[in-house]
Design an enzyme around this catalytic site. Structure first.
Site, short mmCIF file in Angstrom:
data_model
loop_
_atom_site.label_atom_id
_atom_site.label_comp_id
_atom_site.label_asym_id
_atom_site.label_seq_id
_atom_site.Cartn_x
_atom_site.Cartn_y
_atom_site.Cartn_z
N ASP A 343 7.84 29.27 -13.41
CA ASP A 343 7.21 28.76 -12.19
C ASP A 343 7.40 27.25 -12.13
OD1 ASP A 343 5.85 28.76 -9.84
OD2 ASP A 343 3.99 29.59 -10.64
N GLU A 344 7.18 26.75 -10.96
CA GLU A 344 7.15 25.29 -10.83
C GLU A 344 5.84 24.89 -10.19
OE1 GLU A 344 9.57 21.44 -9.20
OE2 GLU A 344 10.38 23.43 -8.80
N GLY A 345 5.13 24.02 -10.82
CA GLY A 345 3.87 23.54 -10.26
C GLY A 345 4.05 22.12 -9.74
N GLY A 348 5.26 19.98 -13.03
CA GLY A 348 6.37 20.34 -13.91
C GLY A 348 6.87 21.75 -13.69
N VAL A 349 8.06 21.97 -14.21
CA VAL A 349 8.67 23.29 -14.15
C VAL A 349 8.39 23.99 -15.46
CG1 VAL A 349 10.83 24.49 -13.64
CG2 VAL A 349 10.53 22.11 -12.92
N VAL A 350 8.08 25.27 -15.40
CA VAL A 350 7.79 26.00 -16.63
C VAL A 350 8.87 27.06 -16.86
CG1 VAL A 350 6.09 27.40 -17.87
CG2 VAL A 350 5.33 25.56 -16.38
N LYS A 365 7.24 23.67 -20.70
CA LYS A 365 6.91 22.97 -19.46
C LYS A 365 7.61 21.63 -19.47
CE LYS A 365 3.08 21.32 -16.64
NZ LYS A 365 1.66 21.38 -16.37
N ASP A 464 -9.01 20.25 -12.77
CA ASP A 464 -8.11 21.03 -11.92
C ASP A 464 -8.23 22.51 -12.26
OD1 ASP A 464 -6.33 21.46 -9.90
OD2 ASP A 464 -4.54 21.00 -11.09
N1 LIG Z 1 1.70 28.67 -21.45
C1 LIG Z 1 2.17 29.30 -20.40
N2 LIG Z 1 2.63 30.54 -20.52
C2 LIG Z 1 3.11 31.18 -19.46
N3 LIG Z 1 3.15 30.67 -18.23
C3 LIG Z 1 2.71 29.43 -18.05
C4 LIG Z 1 2.18 28.68 -19.11
N4 LIG Z 1 1.81 27.51 -18.65
C5 LIG Z 1 2.06 27.53 -17.34
N5 LIG Z 1 2.61 28.67 -16.97
C6 LIG Z 1 3.04 29.04 -15.62
O1 LIG Z 1 3.55 27.92 -14.96
C7 LIG Z 1 2.77 27.66 -13.80
C8 LIG Z 1 2.69 26.20 -13.61
O2 LIG Z 1 2.17 25.66 -14.78
P1 LIG Z 1 1.18 24.43 -14.72
O3 LIG Z 1 0.01 24.82 -13.90
O4 LIG Z 1 0.88 23.99 -16.09
O5 LIG Z 1 2.11 23.41 -14.00
P2 LIG Z 1 1.66 22.34 -12.95
O6 LIG Z 1 2.88 21.62 -12.54
O7 LIG Z 1 0.62 21.53 -13.55
O8 LIG Z 1 1.12 23.19 -11.79
P3 LIG Z 1 -0.06 22.90 -10.79
O9 LIG Z 1 -0.66 21.60 -11.11
O10 LIG Z 1 0.56 22.95 -9.46
O11 LIG Z 1 -1.01 24.01 -11.02
C9 LIG Z 1 1.43 28.32 -14.07
O12 LIG Z 1 0.77 28.70 -12.89
C10 LIG Z 1 1.86 29.53 -14.84
O13 LIG Z 1 2.30 30.53 -13.98
#
Ligand SMILES: Nc1ncnc2c1ncn2[C@@H]1O[C@H](COP(=O)(O)OP(=O)(O)OP(=O)(O)O)[C@@H](O)[C@H]1O
Length: 700
Positions: A343-345, A348-350, A365, A464
């Site tokens: 996924d990409e939030g 960051g991209v995961v 991530k 958050d």
């Molecule tokens: N440890 C993990 N294992 C599996 N999937 C993960 C993990 N961490 C994150 N993800 C996936 O990646 C997505 C985005 O991660 P994360 O929320 O950490 O990123 P972000 O860029 O901070 O996103 P946002 O702030 O928009 O929620 C999560 O919603 C989840 O689906």
């Protein structure tokens, strides 16, 4: 001699005047003819003789002390050279005497040399000239005296005494400071000047002093003049010892050890008023001196050198920079194989990755860095820091390591891989018209509260919390993720920005603009999440801040000062006028108790309390009776399993033929194809189950 000097003196006064005139002429007027050149030449000669005479009168009656000018009467020059030769022979004999067995040979050699010169009619000037040159360059005479005072002849001592007196008369206080050894008292039979060559080397200001060296216009080098010239301040070459032998440095070369030696010498002698025997040997002899030394002297020299080396070693160690052993290097992302993108939030991209060494599956991530112009982004630092601090809890995602990519703007965080994210799970359940049982809801809530309680005890605010940042494993364990907005808070509270928390989960005090907030902001989000666990949809899905606060007041009632003391002080409250909604309509949302009983509603109400001061803390919520009554929370392992979206793009079983891999690859741009190959992602993995793996080479 005195006659000569007297007449010279008279001449000198005249010469001075003519010299001044000739100087003016040479500086301002070009010589007109050869005749005038001759006049100038003779005037200059007179001038030189005059200076010579003056110097001799003022300094000494010893003809050996003024030797820098070779323009001398021939018989006088000859006499000097004879004296010099005689003195050299005398010295040689003394040395040979010490050497004992070699005496006969040396005398014979001496006789041979004398005979040879007499036969050839040549003097030893060539030899002496070389010798003088050598002495001038390494200060040999000084070291000879220093290494063995017995080598002083009676005549040497007298001359040195005279020289010292003269020096005292003529030198400035500063010169005296330079020439006097600051650390050694001269011994009987050894004069202070003997040390001056090395004192100058060791004297911090010696380089400056070199610039003040009197330039001597040697028309013809006399061997005698240099031997006697104790005032030579020009250090052309000096030596420092090394385990492999003496090393020579020209003053024009950079001397890497010079500074250290200076310090060492100072240290070595600073507390010694009386010169010890060893001190005589701390100066490195040159090759010829070394050969001339007795075994005992050589041993003393070796000991002194060893001592100096030890001091030098300590000095060098003291100069080493401080070492910080706590910093570990990061592994490279190459150590992982990319399985697929999850996924990409916002931050960051995961990716799902596999450790090539251990085959362990992790979530990678990639922290967003591209907008950062100066240094490492603070958001990324906070996320790493907060997760490393709080991650040691079963309900908080655990960070395994930080990895670097091809360059420093690609930083990855390797975390334990958790199969589901709550948001997707709730969406799937909603689509399938399924709900969590009350026991499951309680299990989820207890885990969530447990992780938050741990975090808050560590003085960490998540800021958050939302369902997409909650992960759920195949084994029913809920984990709080995404610490990108997490902050440490303190007591007293510091002001933070109010633009935190995704809107639907944002507390009313944040919406009204408070900057002094604390753990209740997280607890409000927990209330929203609890409602979402039950309803399978967001409780307050506002489309803007105003709508968001309005939705909250519509459900919970518009607050007053009696319900929420201090609300009227908040900026948002002052600037906006809110419609008066009747007190708490929330119950209706839960189908009048069918989805949530009274006890559960009390907990929800405690979490969704408008006044942050009265809102439940994580610990209060955990202690709530809802968890104590039936149906009890289900054990996590009894949780149903769900197909994980993040795992849906699995590779087909081994041996299965990929469908048209070439065609699929043909649609992929070369850079993506390269990445797919690099990360071992097969083309058939690209579009399974409605999932699209889109590698962005500029990002990965
Ligand atoms: N440890 C993990 N294992 C599996 N999937 C993960 C993990 N961490 C994150 N993800 C996936 O990646 C997505 C985005 O991660 P994360 O929320 O950490 O990123 P972000 O860029 O901070 O996103 P946002 O702030 O928009 O929620 C999560 O919603 C989840 O689906």
């Amino acid at each position: 001699m005195s006659d000569h000097l007297g007449s010279s003196h008279d001449e000198g006064e005249l010469s001075d005047e003519s010299h001044r005139r000739s100087n003016r002429a040479s500086s301002s007027e070009e010589p007109k003819s050869g005749g005038s050149n001759k006049v100038l030449e003779s005037k200059m000669r007179e001038s030189i003789l005059s200076r010579l005479t003056k110097r001799k009168m003022s300094e000494s009656d010893d003809d050996t002390t003024e030797q820098r000018f070779s323009i001398q009467p021939k018989d006088q020059q000859k006499a000097k050279e004879d004296r010099y030769r005689e003195k050299e022979r005398e010295k040689k004999r003394e040395r040979d005497d010490r050497k004992g067995g070699r005496e006969g040979d040396v005398r014979q050699k001496d006789r041979d040399i004398r005979g040879r010169h007499e036969r050839t009619g040549r003097d030893v000037k060539g030899h002496e000239h070389r010798h003088h040159h050598h002495r001038k360059h390494d200060g040999d005479g000084h070291r000879n005296n220093r290494s063995d005072s017995d080598r002083f002849s009676e005549r040497d001592r007298k001359r040195d005494d005279r020289h010292r007196d003269r020096h005292r008369r003529t030198s400035s206080p500063e010169d005296e400071r330079v020439h006097r050894s600051p650390t050694k008292k001269p011994k009987q039979g050894e004069i202070a000047e003997d040390t001056k060559l090395f004192d100058r080397v060791l004297e911090p200001g010696h380089k400056k002093k070199e610039k003040e060296v009197l330039v001597v216009e040697d028309v013809e080098m006399s061997p005698v003049e240099i031997l006697e010239e104790k005032e030579v301040t020009e250090i052309v070459e000096f030596t420092i010892d090394s385990p492999v032998g003496p090393k020579k440095y020209s003053k024009f070369e950079s001397d890497p050890e010079n500074d250290v030696i200076e310090v060492l010498e100072e240290n070595a002698h600073s507390d010694e008023d009386v010169e010890s025997d060893e001190d005589k040997y701390t100066k490195t002899p040159d090759d010829s001196e070394w050969e001339e030394m007795t075994e005992n002297e050589q041993r003393l020299h070796r000991d002194a050198m060893k001592k100096r080396r030890e001091i030098r070693q300590k000095e060098l160690i003291a100069q080493l920079p401080t070492y910080f052993p706590g910093l570990m290097g990061c592994r490279n992302i190459d150590e992982y194989e990319c399985v697929n993108r999850v996924d990409e939030g916002t931050f960051g991209v995961v990716y799902r990755g596999k450790d090539k060494r251990t085959d362990e599956i992790v979530a990678l991530k990639r922290l967003k860095m591209e907008r950062e112009k100066e240094g490492f982004p603070i958001t990324a630092l906070r996320e790493i820091n907060m997760l490393l601090k709080a991650g040691n809890h079963p309900n908080i995602v655990n960070v395994k390591e930080i990895l670097v990519g091809s360059n420093m703007d690609k930083i990855y965080m390797a975390m334990e891989f958790v199969e589901h994210d709550m948001k997707s799970l709730l969406d799937t359940m909603s689509r399938r018209n399924k709900r969590f049982s009350i026991g499951e809801q309680k299990t989820l809530m207890r885990q969530l509260l447990s992780g938050i309680e741990h975090m808050h005890k560590l003085w960490i605010l998540h800021r958050d919390l939302k369902t997409s940042n909650l992960l759920m494993s195949h084994t029913g364990i809920l984990k709080i993720a995404d610490f990108g907005l997490a902050r440490e808070y303190g007591d007293p509270l510091r002001k933070f920005t109010s633009i935190v928390v995704t809107l639907w989960y944002r507390s009313p005090e944040l919406l009204l603009g408070t900057r002094l907030y604390s753990t209740p902001v997280d607890m409000w989000s927990v209330g929203c999440i609890m409602a979402e666990f039950i309803l399978l949809k967001p409780l307050f899905p506002g489309r803007g801040e105003l709508e968001q606060i309005k939705k909250i007041f519509m459900e919970l009632g518009t607050p007053t000062e009696s319900i929420w003391p201090g609300v009227s002080e908040l900026d948002g409250w002052k600037t906006l006028t809110f419609e008066k909604y009747p007190y708490n309509q929330l119950r209706k949302k839960f189908l009048a108790g069918r989805l949530l009983n009274d006890t559960g509603f009390k907990l929800l109400n405690g979490l969704l309390t408008l006044d942050p001061k009265n809102r439940f803390t994580a610990t209060q919520a955990l202690d709530h009776e809802w968890f104590e009554e039936e149906p009890y929370p289900v054990p996590p392992e009894e949780f149903p399993t769900f197909p994980a979206k993040s795992e849906q793009n699995k590779a087909p079983p081994p041996g299965a033929k990929p469908k048209q891999p070439e065609n699929r690859m043909a649609h992929v741009d070369p850079e993506t194809a390269k990445l797919l190959k690099q990360f071992d992602v097969r083309p058939e993995q690209m579009k399974p189950g409605g999932f699209s793996i889109k590698f962005d080479p500029t990002r990965f």
